[in-house]
Design a protein around this motif. Structure first.
Motif, mmCIF file in Angstrom:
data_model
loop_
_atom_site.group_PDB
_atom_site.id
_atom_site.type_symbol
_atom_site.label_atom_id
_atom_site.label_comp_id
_atom_site.label_asym_id
_atom_site.label_seq_id
_atom_site.Cartn_x
_atom_site.Cartn_y
_atom_site.Cartn_z
ATOM 1 N N SER A 166 13.773 -62.579 31.209
ATOM 2 C CA SER A 166 12.953 -62.960 30.072
ATOM 3 C C SER A 166 12.894 -61.839 29.039
ATOM 4 C CB SER A 166 11.541 -63.329 30.530
ATOM 5 O OG SER A 166 10.753 -63.775 29.447
ATOM 6 N N ARG A 167 12.779 -60.606 29.501
ATOM 7 C CA ARG A 167 12.752 -59.477 28.578
ATOM 8 C C ARG A 167 14.083 -59.348 27.842
ATOM 9 N NH1 ARG A 167 9.235 -54.547 31.099
ATOM 10 N NH2 ARG A 167 9.897 -53.692 29.090
ATOM 11 N N GLN A 168 15.179 -59.573 28.547
ATOM 12 C CA GLN A 168 16.493 -59.519 27.914
ATOM 13 C C GLN A 168 16.652 -60.630 26.887
ATOM 14 O OE1 GLN A 168 18.992 -59.717 31.382
ATOM 15 N NE2 GLN A 168 18.490 -57.636 32.030
ATOM 16 N N ALA A 169 16.155 -61.819 27.229
ATOM 17 C CA ALA A 169 16.239 -62.941 26.293
ATOM 18 C C ALA A 169 15.446 -62.654 25.028
ATOM 19 C CB ALA A 169 15.737 -64.218 26.962
ATOM 20 N N ALA A 170 14.253 -62.098 25.186
ATOM 21 C CA ALA A 170 13.428 -61.776 24.016
ATOM 22 C C ALA A 170 14.153 -60.803 23.093
ATOM 23 C CB ALA A 170 12.093 -61.188 24.462
ATOM 24 N N ALA A 171 14.751 -59.769 23.662
ATOM 25 C CA ALA A 171 15.461 -58.780 22.851
ATOM 26 C C ALA A 171 16.669 -59.421 22.157
ATOM 27 C CB ALA A 171 15.903 -57.614 23.724
ATOM 28 N N ARG A 172 17.411 -60.246 22.867
ATOM 29 C CA ARG A 172 18.581 -60.899 22.269
ATOM 30 C C ARG A 172 18.177 -61.790 21.103
ATOM 31 N NH1 ARG A 172 20.509 -65.998 22.660
ATOM 32 N NH2 ARG A 172 22.696 -66.267 22.044
ATOM 33 N N LEU A 173 17.047 -62.467 21.230
ATOM 34 C CA LEU A 173 16.594 -63.391 20.193
ATOM 35 C C LEU A 173 15.979 -62.690 18.992
ATOM 36 C CD1 LEU A 173 15.047 -66.113 22.534
ATOM 37 C CD2 LEU A 173 17.131 -66.357 21.151
ATOM 38 N N GLY A 174 15.787 -61.387 19.082
ATOM 39 C CA GLY A 174 15.281 -60.639 17.935
ATOM 40 C C GLY A 174 13.826 -60.247 18.002
ATOM 41 N N PHE A 175 13.160 -60.504 19.120
ATOM 42 C CA PHE A 175 11.777 -60.057 19.286
ATOM 43 C C PHE A 175 11.759 -58.546 19.506
ATOM 44 C CE2 PHE A 175 11.550 -64.496 20.394
ATOM 45 C CZ PHE A 175 10.274 -64.910 20.020
ATOM 46 N N GLN A 176 10.755 -57.889 18.957
ATOM 47 C CA GLN A 176 10.592 -56.454 19.147
ATOM 48 C C GLN A 176 9.556 -56.188 20.227
ATOM 49 O OE1 GLN A 176 10.234 -53.991 15.650
ATOM 50 N NE2 GLN A 176 11.418 -55.408 14.399
ATOM 51 N N GLN A 226 31.697 -68.497 22.229
ATOM 52 C CA GLN A 226 31.331 -67.793 21.000
ATOM 53 C C GLN A 226 32.390 -66.770 20.618
ATOM 54 O OE1 GLN A 226 27.638 -65.742 21.788
ATOM 55 N NE2 GLN A 226 28.552 -64.296 23.205
ATOM 56 N N ARG A 227 32.616 -66.627 19.321
ATOM 57 C CA ARG A 227 33.518 -65.587 18.826
ATOM 58 C C ARG A 227 32.763 -64.276 18.649
ATOM 59 N NH1 ARG A 227 38.103 -68.415 17.333
ATOM 60 N NH2 ARG A 227 37.756 -70.600 16.756
ATOM 61 N N LEU A 228 31.569 -64.362 18.081
ATOM 62 C CA LEU A 228 30.697 -63.202 17.935
ATOM 63 C C LEU A 228 29.367 -63.519 18.595
ATOM 64 C CD1 LEU A 228 31.275 -62.184 14.197
ATOM 65 C CD2 LEU A 228 32.095 -60.967 16.221
ATOM 66 N N SER A 229 28.804 -62.551 19.307
ATOM 67 C CA SER A 229 27.493 -62.758 19.915
ATOM 68 C C SER A 229 26.407 -62.610 18.855
ATOM 69 C CB SER A 229 27.261 -61.742 21.034
ATOM 70 O OG SER A 229 27.057 -60.452 20.492
ATOM 71 N N LEU A 230 25.235 -63.134 19.171
ATOM 72 C CA LEU A 230 24.095 -62.984 18.261
ATOM 73 C C LEU A 230 23.758 -61.511 18.068
ATOM 74 C CD1 LEU A 230 21.893 -64.372 16.589
ATOM 75 C CD2 LEU A 230 20.537 -64.596 18.689
ATOM 76 N N THR A 231 23.856 -60.737 19.135
ATOM 77 C CA THR A 231 23.575 -59.301 19.042
ATOM 78 C C THR A 231 24.590 -58.607 18.141
ATOM 79 O OG1 THR A 231 22.587 -59.302 21.252
ATOM 80 C CG2 THR A 231 23.295 -57.168 20.367
ATOM 81 N N GLN A 232 25.871 -58.968 18.263
ATOM 82 C CA GLN A 232 26.892 -58.376 17.389
ATOM 83 C C GLN A 232 26.615 -58.690 15.921
ATOM 84 O OE1 GLN A 232 30.249 -60.225 19.440
ATOM 85 N NE2 GLN A 232 31.087 -58.198 19.899
ATOM 86 N N ILE A 233 26.228 -59.922 15.652
ATOM 87 C CA ILE A 233 25.943 -60.324 14.279
ATOM 88 C C ILE A 233 24.760 -59.548 13.723
ATOM 89 C CG2 ILE A 233 25.158 -62.255 12.834
ATOM 90 C CD1 ILE A 233 26.809 -64.069 14.757
ATOM 91 N N ARG A 234 23.716 -59.406 14.522
ATOM 92 C CA ARG A 234 22.542 -58.673 14.064
ATOM 93 C C ARG A 234 22.865 -57.195 13.860
ATOM 94 N NH1 ARG A 234 18.882 -59.234 18.490
ATOM 95 N NH2 ARG A 234 17.539 -57.864 17.285
ATOM 96 N N THR A 235 23.701 -56.620 14.728
ATOM 97 C CA THR A 235 24.088 -55.218 14.578
ATOM 98 C C THR A 235 24.892 -55.005 13.296
ATOM 99 O OG1 THR A 235 24.125 -54.914 16.975
ATOM 100 C CG2 THR A 235 25.347 -53.307 15.655
ATOM 101 N N THR A 236 25.792 -55.929 13.009
ATOM 102 C CA THR A 236 26.572 -55.844 11.776
ATOM 103 C C THR A 236 25.668 -55.959 10.554
ATOM 104 O OG1 THR A 236 28.514 -56.795 12.871
ATOM 105 C CG2 THR A 236 28.469 -56.891 10.465
ATOM 106 N N GLN A 237 24.713 -56.873 10.620
ATOM 107 C CA GLN A 237 23.750 -57.013 9.532
ATOM 108 C C GLN A 237 23.002 -55.702 9.285
ATOM 109 O OE1 GLN A 237 21.034 -60.077 10.648
ATOM 110 N NE2 GLN A 237 22.017 -61.624 9.379
ATOM 111 N N ALA A 238 22.518 -55.113 10.379
ATOM 112 C CA ALA A 238 21.711 -53.901 10.257
ATOM 113 C C ALA A 238 22.518 -52.749 9.659
ATOM 114 C CB ALA A 238 21.151 -53.509 11.621
ATOM 115 N N ALA A 239 23.846 -52.776 9.910
ATOM 116 C CA ALA A 239 24.708 -51.730 9.379
ATOM 117 C C ALA A 239 25.136 -52.002 7.946
ATOM 118 C CB ALA A 239 25.937 -51.572 10.259
ATOM 119 N N GLY A 240 24.677 -53.126 7.405
ATOM 120 C CA GLY A 240 24.991 -53.474 6.021
ATOM 121 C C GLY A 240 26.296 -54.211 5.869
ATOM 122 N N GLY A 241 26.793 -54.779 7.003
ATOM 123 C CA GLY A 241 28.071 -55.498 6.952
ATOM 124 C C GLY A 241 27.917 -56.932 6.514
#
Length: 241
Positions: A166-176, A226-241
């Motif tokens: 559950s903790r892993q799911a929360a982090a993947r979904l973007g909860f802090q 999936q081609r890109l994971s949700l985490t990969q997409i969020r990481t790219t976003q955070a890096a300004g990609g």
């Protein structure tokens, strides 16, 4: 965060101009590409749900839930009948569009319209739903309903601090992650330290964009992987990609 000082030079929180209490969540369907959320109706959903949960090889999915496991279909239906009449928690069923079957449930709960705070809980996803686009879209649809349609400021996720999936799911979904409330709950004869997570309205726009990119058909290959994971997409976003 820059402090705002009042007339006594005391730091105070940021103003919330024009704030009014938010609306209560509605029981109307919420439509998505891969699934639809509907208010729990035991007559229409209980048999499908029990059959879906019965696909699991054992009862470990119920360990960290305050409900279940259920001895048989009648026991589950009796629970569903009690849950369906509740407005808080307000239980939603996840209907997979491809099959038309009910494959899991989740709920909005601890609903606080005055402060614009709401929690997602009772997440009970069957093996037919886990690790599929339907699972993530169900979470996204409820978030979108809460932030974009109802205008809430804060969306919470809480779980037993020992519940690693559950903790892993929360982090993947973007909860802090916000911390641990010690000895917060007694359930199933056990003490629970509760892990708190949240998304606030300021977090939502980039998170919404990440979900929409991840859920797009072009993010999945011919086998549905999936081609890109949700985490990969969020990481790219955070890096300004």
């Amino acid at each position: 965060m820059t402090s705002i000082l009042n007339q006594y030079q005391q730091p105070v929180g940021a103003p919330v101009p024009g704030w009014t209490p938010r609306a209560q969540p509605r029981r109307q369907p919420i439509e998505g590409r891969y699934c639809r959320l509907e208010a729990l109706d035991p007559q229409r959903h209980a048999a499908d749900l029990y059959a879906a949960y019965s696909q699991a090889p054992d009862e470990r999915d119920w360990t960290y839930l305050s409900t279940g496991p259920f001895a048989d279909a009648d026991a589950y239906r009796a629970y569903a009948e009690r849950a369906a009449v509740s407005s808080d928690p307000l239980h939603y069923v996840v209907i997979e569009r491809k099959s038309g079957n009910a494959v899991g449930t989740l709920a909005l709960m601890r609903i606080d319209p005055v402060n614009g705070v709401i929690e997602v809980g009772f997440v009970t996803f069957s093996p037919l739903l886990k690790r599929t686009p339907v699972s993530s879209e169900a979470q996204y649809l409820l978030m979108k309903h809460v932030f974009d349609e109802l205008g809430y400021r804060r969306y919470e996720w809480k779980c037993d601090s020992l519940n690693a999936p559950s903790r892993q799911a929360a982090a993947r979904l973007g909860f802090q992650f916000e911390g641990i409330f010690r000895q917060a709950v007694v359930y199933k004869g056990r003490s629970r330290d509760t892990a708190w997570f949240a998304i606030i309205d300021g977090d939502w726009p980039p998170l919404r964009a990440a979900f929409e990119t991840w859920l797009a058909p072009e993010n999945f290959d011919a086998d549905g992987l999936q081609r890109l994971s949700l985490t990969q997409i969020r990481t790219t976003q955070a890096a300004g990609g």
